[in-house]
Design an enzyme around this catalytic site. Structure first.
Site, PDB file in Angstrom:
ATOM      1  N   GLY A  73       0.500  -1.505   0.032  1.00  0.00           N
ATOM      2  CA  GLY A  73      -0.426   0.112  -0.184  1.00  0.00           C
ATOM      3  C   GLY A  73       0.489   1.253  -0.132  1.00  0.00           C
ATOM      4  N   GLU A  83       4.076  -6.222   1.668  1.00  0.00           N
ATOM      5  CA  GLU A  83       3.901  -6.884   0.183  1.00  0.00           C
ATOM      6  C   GLU A  83       3.668  -5.897  -0.291  1.00  0.00           C
ATOM      7  OE1 GLU A  83       0.810 -10.506   2.128  1.00  0.00           O
ATOM      8  OE2 GLU A  83       0.128  -8.780   1.668  1.00  0.00           O
ATOM      9  N   GLY A  87       3.642  -3.455  -3.611  1.00  0.00           N
ATOM     10  CA  GLY A  87       4.130  -4.008  -5.480  1.00  0.00           C
ATOM     11  C   GLY A  87       3.664  -3.091  -5.943  1.00  0.00           C
ATOM     12  N   ARG A 104      -6.753   2.231 -14.045  1.00  0.00           N
ATOM     13  CA  ARG A 104      -7.630   2.716 -13.560  1.00  0.00           C
ATOM     14  C   ARG A 104      -7.878   4.754 -13.329  1.00  0.00           C
ATOM     15  NH1 ARG A 104      -3.473   4.324 -10.783  1.00  0.00           N
ATOM     16  NH2 ARG A 104      -4.117   4.313  -9.355  1.00  0.00           N
ATOM     17  N   TYR A 149     -11.006   4.464 -10.922  1.00  0.00           N
ATOM     18  CA  TYR A 149     -11.433   4.991  -9.719  1.00  0.00           C
ATOM     19  C   TYR A 149     -10.617   6.332  -9.946  1.00  0.00           C
ATOM     20  CZ  TYR A 149      -8.946   1.051  -8.811  1.00  0.00           C
ATOM     21  OH  TYR A 149      -8.122  -0.577  -8.200  1.00  0.00           O
ATOM     22  N   CYS A 191     -16.669   1.097 -26.626  1.00  0.00           N
ATOM     23  CA  CYS A 191     -18.237   2.169 -26.951  1.00  0.00           C
ATOM     24  C   CYS A 191     -18.678   2.113 -24.559  1.00  0.00           C
ATOM     25  CB  CYS A 191     -19.259   1.109 -27.001  1.00  0.00           C
ATOM     26  SG  CYS A 191     -18.632   0.577 -28.645  1.00  0.00           S
TER      27      CYS A 191
HETATM   28  C1  LIG Z   1      -3.133  -5.597  -3.446  1.00  0.00           C
HETATM   29  C2  LIG Z   1      -2.175  -6.072  -2.615  1.00  0.00           C
HETATM   30  C3  LIG Z   1      -0.953  -5.510  -2.367  1.00  0.00           C
HETATM   31  C4  LIG Z   1       0.045  -4.629  -2.949  1.00  0.00           C
HETATM   32  O1  LIG Z   1      -0.501  -3.800  -2.912  1.00  0.00           O
HETATM   33  P1  LIG Z   1       0.387  -2.164  -3.950  1.00  0.00           P
HETATM   34  O2  LIG Z   1      -0.513  -1.191  -3.336  1.00  0.00           O
HETATM   35  O3  LIG Z   1       0.801  -2.392  -5.014  1.00  0.00           O
HETATM   36  O4  LIG Z   1       1.453  -1.863  -2.801  1.00  0.00           O
HETATM   37  C5  LIG Z   1      -0.231  -6.178  -0.976  1.00  0.00           C
HETATM   38  N1  LIG Z   1      -0.792  -7.461   0.004  1.00  0.00           N
HETATM   39  C6  LIG Z   1      -2.522  -7.569  -0.382  1.00  0.00           C
HETATM   40  C7  LIG Z   1      -2.951  -8.871   0.159  1.00  0.00           C
HETATM   41  C8  LIG Z   1      -2.772  -7.237  -1.880  1.00  0.00           C
HETATM   42  O5  LIG Z   1      -3.999  -7.356  -1.748  1.00  0.00           O
END
Ligand SMILES: *Cc1c(COP(=O)(O)O)cnc(C)c1O
Length: 420
Positions: free
Chosen positions: A232, A274, A276, A312, A316, A343
């Site tokens: 996140g 975690e 990404g 995105r 969003y 469309c």
């Molecule tokens: C999507 C997700 C992430 C990664 O979130 P980022 O915003 O890409 O850092 C990590 N853990 C879980 C459980 C997720 O669903």
């Protein structure tokens, strides 16, 4: 004047890529990806056994996943396909985190077979495994949802309204139940923000989770082998935004660790993330050519990419900066809606965006598409999703996913659509 946002790689490189590959395509820069992993590792170097598990769903391409695992990341999987990809890459055990929800038994079976760490979204899933004659893993971890105690943010929603995780009372019951079934090793997880750019938010989360671990330790006498703070960490999509101060996150989490974990006397858990987006997001861009321009009640620029390649903005209302190659300044006062060809009126990459004067044939770069970009794409309207190109550390371009074909699109149909 609209603000300027630098391209992630030299403009000349992007031009070279367009000579080698047909637009649209996502272009990722390997060096930028490696740098982001180093940054995280540096900020958490105080934490023994620290690891970021890269969220596969952000950029599910083995060529990208290989880069982050080479730099020491594990992979965070949340579905069967993501586990399958990690497994086929040869990853096992501590290299894989499985953080899923509403999980089918087959996914648990497969995650267990790979020896992955499992974060259970619900305490009832222990009984679900047992009811399917699946033995509980040696190490059980739960995903905590703090409810009204914490504000979430726009993308993931408020924790009290989010479908993820379990309450504190449920966690305590869950660990006790796991222990009663012979489980001896424990983990704790939460993930309550998405694209959050306030460093202190993550410190507050760590504070909350470390306190909770200490409380559960006092109550049940169990220790935690890891505490997973989730992902996140946000990125600056807008030119006026600044990146998250990762060192500040690391230092703040360290303070909270000393205050709650070290002081509690329990064995020190490993700290996991975690993330990404912060790893691959800014390292990717969608390169697309202008096909049409038209002016009605507004000025429209139609490009050869669509929402199929990047959802995105449509999903969003998310901002993605757009640069026009060869037109670095903002010589024009023109405002454009930059649109795809679906469309579907949401199929817009930008609305009322100030851009240089744009003409068919111009190449646009949509910034920060390296995470949750291509991956979210869909085939509505029969639009084919574009391919992915990697700019490698030795300055080569490598196609790492071809564009979809109509045969791909029709491959699941039962009735033959062959023949002209
Ligand atoms: C999507 C997700 C992430 C990664 O979130 P980022 O915003 O890409 O850092 C990590 N853990 C879980 C459980 C997720 O669903």
């Amino acid at each position: 004047m609209s603000a300027h946002k630098p391209l992630p790689v030299d403009e000349a490189l992007i031009v070279a890529a367009t000579q080698q590959f047909k637009t649209p395509f996502h272009l990722y820069d390997e060096h930028r990806i490696r740098q982001s992993v180093w940054q995280l590792a540096h900020a958490f170097s105080w934490a023994p056994g620290f690891r970021n598990y890269f969220a596969v769903k952000a950029t599910p391409n083995p060529a990208i996943l290989r880069i982050v695992t080479e730099e020491g990341c594990g992979l965070d999987c949340s579905s069967f396909a993501e586990l399958l990809m990690a497994g086929r890459m040869g990853l096992r055990g501590d290299d894989i985190m499985f953080t899923s929800n509403n999980t089918p038994i087959d996914e648990y079976r497969f995650a267990l077979k790979l020896g992955a760490h499992i974060n259970f979204d619900d305490v009832g899933h222990l009984d679900y495994l047992l009811a399917h004659d699946v033995a509980l893993p040696e190490l059980v971890s739960f995903r905590y949802n703090p409810g009204a105690e914490r504000e979430g943010n726009a993308i993931i929603g408020r924790p009290a309204e989010a479908k993820f995780g379990a309450t504190k009372a449920q966690l305590i019951d869950g660990y006790a139940l796991a222990r009663a079934h012979g489980v001896t090793r424990f983990g704790l997880h939460t993930m309550i923000a998405s694209n959050e750019r306030n460093a202190d938010y993550f410190v507050t989360t760590a504070d909350m989770l470390f306190q909770l671990a200490a409380e559960i330790h006092r109550e049940l006498g169990i220790s935690f082998e890891y505490i997973n703070l989730g992902g996140g960490i946000g990125i600056p999509y807008r030119p006026e935004e600044t990146p998250v101060d990762i060192d500040r996150v690391g230092a703040g989490v360290e303070r909270a660790f000393r205050q709650h974990i070290v002081a509690s006397g329990m064995a020190a858990p490993r700290v996991f993330l975690e993330c990404g987006r912060v790893i691959t997001g800014p390292a990717g861009m969608l390169v697309t050519a202008v096909r049409h321009a038209k002016s009605t009640y507004r000025h429209y620029v139609g490009v050869d990419a669509s929402m199929a390649d990047l959802m995105r903005p449509g999903m969003y209302g998310a901002y993605h900066h757009i640069s026009v190659l060869g037109k670095p300044g903002t010589a024009s006062d023109e405002h454009y809606d930059v649109v795809g060809s679906l469309c579907e009126n949401n199929d817009k990459f930008a609305v009322h965006r100030q851009l240089p004067s744009v003409h068919p044939g111009d190449v646009m770069v949509i910034h920060d598409t390296g995470a949750h970009g291509r991956a979210m794409g869909f085939n509505y309207n029969g639009k084919l999703r574009c391919g992915e190109v990697l700019h490698t550390s030795d300055r080569q371009f490598r196609l790492i996913r071809r564009a979809e074909t109509y045969d791909d699109l029709f491959a699941t149909l039962i009735e033959d659509v062959d023949g002209e």
